[in-house]
Design a protein around this motif. Sequence first.
Motif, PDB file in Angstrom:
ATOM      1  N   UNK A  13       0.292  -1.553  -0.192  1.00 21.85           N
ATOM      2  CA  UNK A  13      -0.033   0.028   0.076  1.00 21.85           C
ATOM      3  C   UNK A  13       1.058   1.662  -0.035  1.00 21.85           C
ATOM      4  N   UNK A  14       0.538   2.267  -0.368  1.00 26.72           N
ATOM      5  CA  UNK A  14       0.889   3.585  -0.731  1.00 26.72           C
ATOM      6  C   UNK A  14       0.280   4.710   0.484  1.00 26.72           C
ATOM      7  N   UNK A  15       0.938   4.920   1.099  1.00 24.46           N
ATOM      8  CA  UNK A  15      -0.208   6.083   1.804  1.00 24.46           C
ATOM      9  C   UNK A  15       0.654   7.515   1.856  1.00 24.46           C
ATOM     10  N   UNK A  16      -0.080   8.573   0.898  1.00 30.75           N
ATOM     11  CA  UNK A  16       0.484   9.998   1.282  1.00 30.75           C
ATOM     12  C   UNK A  16      -0.222  10.534   2.564  1.00 30.75           C
ATOM     13  N   UNK A  17       0.498  11.102   3.218  1.00 34.35           N
ATOM     14  CA  UNK A  17       0.797  12.191   4.440  1.00 34.35           C
ATOM     15  C   UNK A  17      -1.028  12.769   3.947  1.00 34.35           C
ATOM     16  N   UNK A  18      -1.707  13.166   4.765  1.00 34.77           N
ATOM     17  CA  UNK A  18      -3.040  12.980   4.970  1.00 34.77           C
ATOM     18  C   UNK A  18      -3.922  12.289   4.503  1.00 34.77           C
ATOM     19  N   UNK A  19      -3.947  11.359   3.752  1.00 29.27           N
ATOM     20  CA  UNK A  19      -4.586  10.022   3.394  1.00 29.27           C
ATOM     21  C   UNK A  19      -4.903   8.750   4.380  1.00 29.27           C
ATOM     22  N   UNK A  20      -5.483   8.322   2.866  1.00 27.90           N
ATOM     23  CA  UNK A  20      -5.709   6.623   3.672  1.00 27.90           C
ATOM     24  C   UNK A  20      -4.421   5.767   2.650  1.00 27.90           C
ATOM     25  N   UNK A  21      -4.405   4.715   3.677  1.00 26.76           N
ATOM     26  CA  UNK A  21      -2.924   3.426   2.546  1.00 26.76           C
ATOM     27  C   UNK A  21      -3.891   3.705   1.341  1.00 26.76           C
ATOM     28  N   UNK A  22      -4.242   3.595   0.221  1.00 27.29           N
ATOM     29  CA  UNK A  22      -3.834   2.786  -1.136  1.00 27.29           C
ATOM     30  C   UNK A  22      -3.232   1.605  -2.295  1.00 27.29           C
ATOM     31  N   UNK A  23      -4.443   0.915  -2.157  1.00 28.07           N
ATOM     32  CA  UNK A  23      -3.409  -0.691  -2.512  1.00 28.07           C
ATOM     33  C   UNK A  23      -2.303  -0.099  -4.309  1.00 28.07           C
ATOM     34  N   UNK A  24      -1.706  -1.129  -3.969  1.00 31.72           N
ATOM     35  CA  UNK A  24      -0.230  -0.646  -5.260  1.00 31.72           C
ATOM     36  C   UNK A  24      -0.812  -1.709  -5.645  1.00 31.72           C
ATOM     37  N   UNK A  25      -0.052  -3.259  -5.210  1.00 29.68           N
ATOM     38  CA  UNK A  25      -0.571  -4.766  -5.561  1.00 29.68           C
ATOM     39  C   UNK A  25      -0.415  -5.545  -4.424  1.00 29.68           C
ATOM     40  N   UNK A  26      -1.251  -6.571  -5.186  1.00 28.63           N
ATOM     41  CA  UNK A  26      -2.048  -8.068  -3.869  1.00 28.63           C
ATOM     42  C   UNK A  26      -1.418  -9.017  -4.754  1.00 28.63           C
ATOM     43  N   UNK A  27      -0.603  -9.958  -3.789  1.00 28.94           N
ATOM     44  CA  UNK A  27       0.266 -11.139  -3.839  1.00 28.94           C
ATOM     45  C   UNK A  27      -0.558 -12.022  -3.996  1.00 28.94           C
ATOM     46  N   UNK A  28      -0.333 -12.941  -4.285  1.00 26.66           N
ATOM     47  CA  UNK A  28      -1.071 -14.725  -3.821  1.00 26.66           C
ATOM     48  C   UNK A  28      -0.097 -15.524  -4.475  1.00 26.66           C
ATOM     49  N   UNK A  29       0.235 -16.055  -2.927  1.00 27.30           N
ATOM     50  CA  UNK A  29       2.144 -16.899  -3.299  1.00 27.30           C
ATOM     51  C   UNK A  29       2.635 -15.982  -3.544  1.00 27.30           C
ATOM     52  N   UNK A  30       3.038 -16.210  -4.934  1.00 20.67           N
ATOM     53  CA  UNK A  30       3.616 -15.477  -6.338  1.00 20.67           C
ATOM     54  C   UNK A  30       3.208 -14.938  -6.764  1.00 20.67           C
ATOM     55  N   UNK A  31       2.028 -15.201  -7.862  1.00 22.69           N
ATOM     56  CA  UNK A  31       1.411 -14.826  -8.508  1.00 22.69           C
ATOM     57  C   UNK A  31       0.463 -13.111  -7.972  1.00 22.69           C
ATOM     58  N   UNK A  32       0.933 -12.331  -9.519  1.00 22.12           N
ATOM     59  CA  UNK A  32       0.076 -10.783  -8.762  1.00 22.12           C
ATOM     60  C   UNK A  32      -1.620 -11.170  -9.111  1.00 22.12           C
ATOM     61  N   UNK A  33      -2.703 -10.811  -8.238  1.00 20.99           N
ATOM     62  CA  UNK A  33      -3.474 -10.579  -7.700  1.00 20.99           C
ATOM     63  C   UNK A  33      -4.121  -9.535  -8.380  1.00 20.99           C
TER      64      UNK A  33
END
Lengths: 114, 116
Positions: free
Chosen positions: B35-55
């Motif tokens: 997740x990326x959390x910029x100052x003053x904002x909530x976390x934003x998902x960048x990438x999700x992995x399941x084991x070694x694969x990208x979901x």
Amino acid sequence: AQSVTQLDSQVPVFEEAPVELRCNYSSSVSVYLFWYVQYPNQGLQLLLKYLSGSTLVKGINGFEAEFNKSQTSFHLRKPSVHISDTAEYFCAVSVGGGYSTLTFGKGTMLLVSP
Amino acid sequence: EAGVAQSPRYKIIEKRQSVAFWCNPISGHATLYWYQQILGQGPKLLIQFQNNGVVDDSQLPKDRFSAERLKGVDSTLKIQPAKLEDSAVYLCASSPPDRTNTGELFFGEGSRLTVL
């Protein structure tokens, strides 16, 4: 897609006073709801969660939240706050199923003063 | 049990330089998130992995960000070249198999990036 609105960016309160942090969500399907707390320079820690069942959920540190489906709300409450509760609080929602992801609100900074 | 480990905790670089962040999830957690959390904002998902694969990597700026999880355990997030707007806290999180469908996450302490 789901979204979360935290209506207050900052909530100042005196120690031992009650507090409510507001959270509303938007989703076309059933949701799971979470509150996380973030202390300065730390990661997010789970406070409480609503998955199913009783709409009143209790979490750590004396916090509780109530899921209101008709109002699409999940407000966080504590009857008496401490200085140590000063932190950023994030409401988050997921829609479940498969590899579900969390969508966060912008956060509410709770400032507790003596 | 040990929590999610991240390093470095803090990094300062100049724009157009590159940076890499490392994450080791909780043992047994197959799902890993950045997740990326910029100052003053909530976390934003960048990438999700399941084991070694990208979901899900739909919000990853692929022209400059890359991430991998080669052996299905630890993960690296890279930014090259960095821009001023990449200044943020990069949070790694993981989820055990019985929580993946609810989205409940366990977070590391984050890596704070400042781009000058």
